[in-house]
Scaffold this motif. Sequence first.
Motif, PDB file in Angstrom:
ATOM      1  N   ILE A   1       0.554  -1.296  -0.195  1.00 20.10           N
ATOM      2  CA  ILE A   1       0.282  -0.123   0.288  1.00 20.10           C
ATOM      3  C   ILE A   1       1.209   1.276  -0.463  1.00 20.10           C
ATOM      4  CG2 ILE A   1      -1.759   0.957   1.237  1.00 20.10           C
ATOM      5  CD1 ILE A   1      -2.291  -1.680   2.300  1.00 20.10           C
ATOM      6  N   SER A   2       0.576   2.030  -0.900  1.00 18.73           N
ATOM      7  CA  SER A   2       1.409   3.083  -1.280  1.00 18.73           C
ATOM      8  C   SER A   2       1.052   4.467  -0.930  1.00 18.73           C
ATOM      9  CB  SER A   2       1.735   3.587  -2.300  1.00 18.73           C
ATOM     10  OG  SER A   2       0.832   3.262  -3.750  1.00 18.73           O
ATOM     11  N   HIS A   3      -0.700   4.320  -0.844  1.00 18.87           N
ATOM     12  CA  HIS A   3      -1.725   5.330  -0.761  1.00 18.87           C
ATOM     13  C   HIS A   3      -2.897   5.036  -0.070  1.00 18.87           C
ATOM     14  CE1 HIS A   3       1.467   6.742  -3.360  1.00 18.87           C
ATOM     15  NE2 HIS A   3       1.610   8.018  -3.056  1.00 18.87           N
ATOM     16  N   ARG A   4      -2.829   5.635   0.680  1.00 19.89           N
ATOM     17  CA  ARG A   4      -4.761   6.255   1.826  1.00 19.89           C
ATOM     18  C   ARG A   4      -5.896   6.877   1.119  1.00 19.89           C
ATOM     19  NH1 ARG A   4      -0.584   3.696   4.139  1.00 19.89           N
ATOM     20  NH2 ARG A   4      -0.675   1.601   4.710  1.00 19.89           N
ATOM     21  N   LEU A   5      -6.271   7.555   0.322  1.00 18.16           N
ATOM     22  CA  LEU A   5      -7.251   7.784   0.512  1.00 18.16           C
ATOM     23  C   LEU A   5      -8.329   7.926   0.044  1.00 18.16           C
ATOM     24  CD1 LEU A   5      -6.411   8.629  -3.485  1.00 18.16           C
ATOM     25  CD2 LEU A   5      -5.290  10.133  -2.042  1.00 18.16           C
ATOM     26  N   SER A   6      -9.537   8.799   1.083  1.00 18.19           N
ATOM     27  CA  SER A   6     -10.697   8.862   0.939  1.00 18.19           C
ATOM     28  C   SER A   6     -11.515   8.557  -0.486  1.00 18.19           C
ATOM     29  CB  SER A   6     -11.321  10.398   1.594  1.00 18.19           C
ATOM     30  OG  SER A   6     -11.325  11.242   0.450  1.00 18.19           O
ATOM     31  N   LEU A   7     -12.731   8.825  -0.393  1.00 17.36           N
ATOM     32  CA  LEU A   7     -13.303   7.092  -2.007  1.00 17.36           C
ATOM     33  C   LEU A   7     -13.587   8.698  -2.190  1.00 17.36           C
ATOM     34  CD1 LEU A   7     -15.369   5.585  -2.922  1.00 17.36           C
ATOM     35  CD2 LEU A   7     -17.227   5.626  -1.786  1.00 17.36           C
ATOM     36  N   GLU A   8     -13.963   9.882  -1.478  1.00 16.26           N
ATOM     37  CA  GLU A   8     -14.249  11.116  -2.974  1.00 16.26           C
ATOM     38  C   GLU A   8     -12.440  11.146  -3.737  1.00 16.26           C
ATOM     39  OE1 GLU A   8     -16.548  13.173  -2.589  1.00 16.26           O
ATOM     40  OE2 GLU A   8     -17.910  11.840  -1.410  1.00 16.26           O
ATOM     41  N   GLU A   9     -11.941  11.570  -3.186  1.00 14.12           N
ATOM     42  CA  GLU A   9     -10.702  11.544  -3.537  1.00 14.12           C
ATOM     43  C   GLU A   9      -9.810  10.269  -5.127  1.00 14.12           C
ATOM     44  OE1 GLU A   9      -7.259  13.306  -1.427  1.00 14.12           O
ATOM     45  OE2 GLU A   9      -7.703  11.664   0.105  1.00 14.12           O
ATOM     46  N   ALA A  10     -11.005   9.253  -4.894  1.00 13.74           N
ATOM     47  CA  ALA A  10     -11.291   8.480  -5.994  1.00 13.74           C
ATOM     48  C   ALA A  10     -10.281   8.299  -7.177  1.00 13.74           C
ATOM     49  CB  ALA A  10     -12.453   7.130  -6.062  1.00 13.74           C
ATOM     50  N   PRO A  11     -11.135   9.555  -7.847  1.00 16.05           N
ATOM     51  CA  PRO A  11     -10.779   9.982  -9.124  1.00 16.05           C
ATOM     52  C   PRO A  11      -9.426  10.668  -9.787  1.00 16.05           C
ATOM     53  CG  PRO A  11     -12.954  11.210  -9.125  1.00 16.05           C
ATOM     54  CD  PRO A  11     -12.315  10.790  -7.368  1.00 16.05           C
ATOM     55  N   ARG A  12      -8.966  10.919  -8.318  1.00 21.60           N
ATOM     56  CA  ARG A  12      -7.407  11.608  -8.422  1.00 21.60           C
ATOM     57  C   ARG A  12      -6.338  10.226  -8.050  1.00 21.60           C
ATOM     58  NH1 ARG A  12      -3.454  13.090  -4.859  1.00 21.60           N
ATOM     59  NH2 ARG A  12      -4.768  12.595  -2.333  1.00 21.60           N
ATOM     60  N   GLY A  13      -6.890   9.056  -6.819  1.00 21.99           N
ATOM     61  CA  GLY A  13      -6.206   8.342  -6.787  1.00 21.99           C
ATOM     62  C   GLY A  13      -5.945   7.386  -8.830  1.00 21.99           C
ATOM     63  N   TYR A  14      -6.590   7.009  -9.092  1.00 18.24           N
ATOM     64  CA  TYR A  14      -7.173   6.949 -10.657  1.00 18.24           C
ATOM     65  C   TYR A  14      -6.062   7.511 -11.745  1.00 18.24           C
ATOM     66  CZ  TYR A  14     -10.848   3.040 -10.361  1.00 18.24           C
ATOM     67  OH  TYR A  14     -11.211   2.159 -10.126  1.00 18.24           O
ATOM     68  N   ARG A  15      -6.234   8.701 -11.601  1.00 21.49           N
ATOM     69  CA  ARG A  15      -5.196   9.542 -11.908  1.00 21.49           C
ATOM     70  C   ARG A  15      -3.559   9.107 -12.152  1.00 21.49           C
ATOM     71  NH1 ARG A  15      -7.906  13.863 -11.829  1.00 21.49           N
ATOM     72  NH2 ARG A  15      -6.172  14.146  -9.951  1.00 21.49           N
ATOM     73  N   ASN A  16      -2.861   9.105 -10.718  1.00 26.01           N
ATOM     74  CA  ASN A  16      -2.053   9.142 -10.282  1.00 26.01           C
ATOM     75  C   ASN A  16      -1.655   7.513 -10.425  1.00 26.01           C
ATOM     76  OD1 ASN A  16      -0.768  11.315  -9.584  1.00 26.01           O
ATOM     77  ND2 ASN A  16      -2.455  11.823  -8.121  1.00 26.01           N
ATOM     78  N   PHE A  17      -2.435   6.547 -10.178  1.00 27.81           N
ATOM     79  CA  PHE A  17      -1.850   5.178 -10.452  1.00 27.81           C
ATOM     80  C   PHE A  17      -1.710   4.500 -11.330  1.00 27.81           C
ATOM     81  CE2 PHE A  17      -3.328   0.587 -10.192  1.00 27.81           C
ATOM     82  CZ  PHE A  17      -2.617   0.370  -9.468  1.00 27.81           C
ATOM     83  N   ALA A  18      -2.586   5.848 -12.710  1.00 29.23           N
ATOM     84  CA  ALA A  18      -2.085   5.279 -14.181  1.00 29.23           C
ATOM     85  C   ALA A  18      -0.918   5.866 -14.545  1.00 29.23           C
ATOM     86  CB  ALA A  18      -3.511   5.864 -14.903  1.00 29.23           C
ATOM     87  N   ASP A  19      -1.118   7.335 -13.601  1.00 26.56           N
ATOM     88  CA  ASP A  19       0.324   8.253 -14.804  1.00 26.56           C
ATOM     89  C   ASP A  19       1.613   8.046 -13.456  1.00 26.56           C
ATOM     90  OD1 ASP A  19      -1.740   8.960 -16.469  1.00 26.56           O
ATOM     91  OD2 ASP A  19      -1.676  11.310 -15.005  1.00 26.56           O
ATOM     92  N   ASN A  20       1.447   7.887 -12.318  1.00 31.51           N
ATOM     93  CA  ASN A  20       3.215   7.029 -12.214  1.00 31.51           C
ATOM     94  C   ASN A  20       3.218   5.884 -10.909  1.00 31.51           C
ATOM     95  OD1 ASN A  20       5.259   7.374 -10.125  1.00 31.51           O
ATOM     96  ND2 ASN A  20       4.158   9.172  -9.596  1.00 31.51           N
ATOM     97  N   GLN A  21       2.971   5.069 -11.557  1.00 29.02           N
ATOM     98  CA  GLN A  21       3.133   3.894 -11.021  1.00 29.02           C
ATOM     99  C   GLN A  21       4.500   3.717 -10.749  1.00 29.02           C
ATOM    100  OE1 GLN A  21       2.236   0.302 -14.693  1.00 29.02           O
ATOM    101  NE2 GLN A  21      -0.240   2.087 -14.742  1.00 29.02           N
ATOM    102  N   ASN A  22       5.606   4.002 -10.833  1.00 23.14           N
ATOM    103  CA  ASN A  22       6.429   3.638  -9.905  1.00 23.14           C
ATOM    104  C   ASN A  22       6.136   4.252  -8.415  1.00 23.14           C
ATOM    105  OD1 ASN A  22       9.330   3.107  -9.471  1.00 23.14           O
ATOM    106  ND2 ASN A  22       9.294   5.681  -9.002  1.00 23.14           N
TER     107      ASN A  22
END
Length: 389
Positions: A359-380
């Motif tokens: 687990i690298s990041h813990r977000l609220s559900l409301e922040e899910a769109p940001r989670g998708y974007r970063n998970f896709a763009d910064n897989q490192n």
Amino acid sequence: MRALTWHGKHDVRMDTVPDPQIVNPRDAIIEVTSTAICGSDLHLYDAVIPGLQGGDILGHEFMGRVVETGPKSTLKKGQRVVVPFTISCGSCFFCKATLFSACDNANPVETQEASELLYGHAVGGLFGYSHMTGGYPGGQAEYVRVPYSDVGPIVVPDGVPDEDVLFLSDILPTGWMAAENCDILPGDSVAVWGCGPVGLFAVQSALLMGAGRVIAIDHHPNRLALARGLGADVIDYTQTHVLEALMEMTGGMGPDAVIDAVGMESHGMAPDNLLDTAKQKVGIGADRAHALRMALMAVRKGGRVSIPGVYGGMADKFPLGALMEKGLQVRSGQTHVQRYGSRLLDMIMEGKIDTTFLISHRLSLEEAPRGYRNFADNQNEWTKVVLTP
Ligand SMILES: [Zn+2]
Ligand SMILES: [Zn+2]
């Protein structure tokens, strides 16, 4: 309730949608306490999996507390459960053979056509994974309806943190089955393409099953470091010629078994991959099968090939000759999660498996769109995102 919904390529949003209801006596409603974004959610995010409709609720890795049960559910209100991403009736030919992800009853008749046409047979039902797999609303939401709740969910004792067991929903059993599909013998060498969550759990599982040497291949330094931390040797494919390195590391034989934990969105500048990428962009339904081609070329004669990576369409330039002439065995499939749940839960409770390193990041559900974007763009750096409603 609030839920993460799909609206098109790279367009996911938090929406307010109707609460789920019990529609079948075996249903239960779960109040989601933790849910994760999966690498295979990125195939939906990138719109390379067919059959999504605007407004579909995503998410197939989730757990929570039972808040409502149909009269035939075996769950009790208040119980904590992890829910397998595969929906299975428990009583059809396939479920009885523990091929749970191939369940014949979970994918409703009206959504079977596309997969029948593409694959020859209708595939099973999955949460939050397009209308090819039943169009079931997913668990990146406050509440979710769980069909066949008497078959799937794994009851978790109170006091065990969500994060310790959440990955029983998909990636841990998927990594485990990937390794199991290699029929590992003590001392075997196993090469794993892709150090995403499934690849990393496959590394961990292969070592637990007695592999002598596991070699992990990726290009993200962070993910390679995680693989090294688990005990793997690593190859950065941007720095090293993978096939040559694998031959060298296995005494000129090639690995006994190979695992393609990459799937249909292979990265890299290899010529075959560039061609696949172009085809995928213009919508010719082509899978980018570069990792699988490499794996088939690398594995030793008579070796075993395991494919947990998701493919959805067709691939060409496929080394069929290598498959036949080397006498390879190939095993694949969506994970039969229900087959592994209680065994892996025991191993977590006994401290034999720890998955929280991922687990690298813990977000609220409301922040899910940001989670998708970063998970896709910064897989490192974004190796796994856990969301809490
Ligand atoms: Zn998943
Ligand atoms: Zn079934």
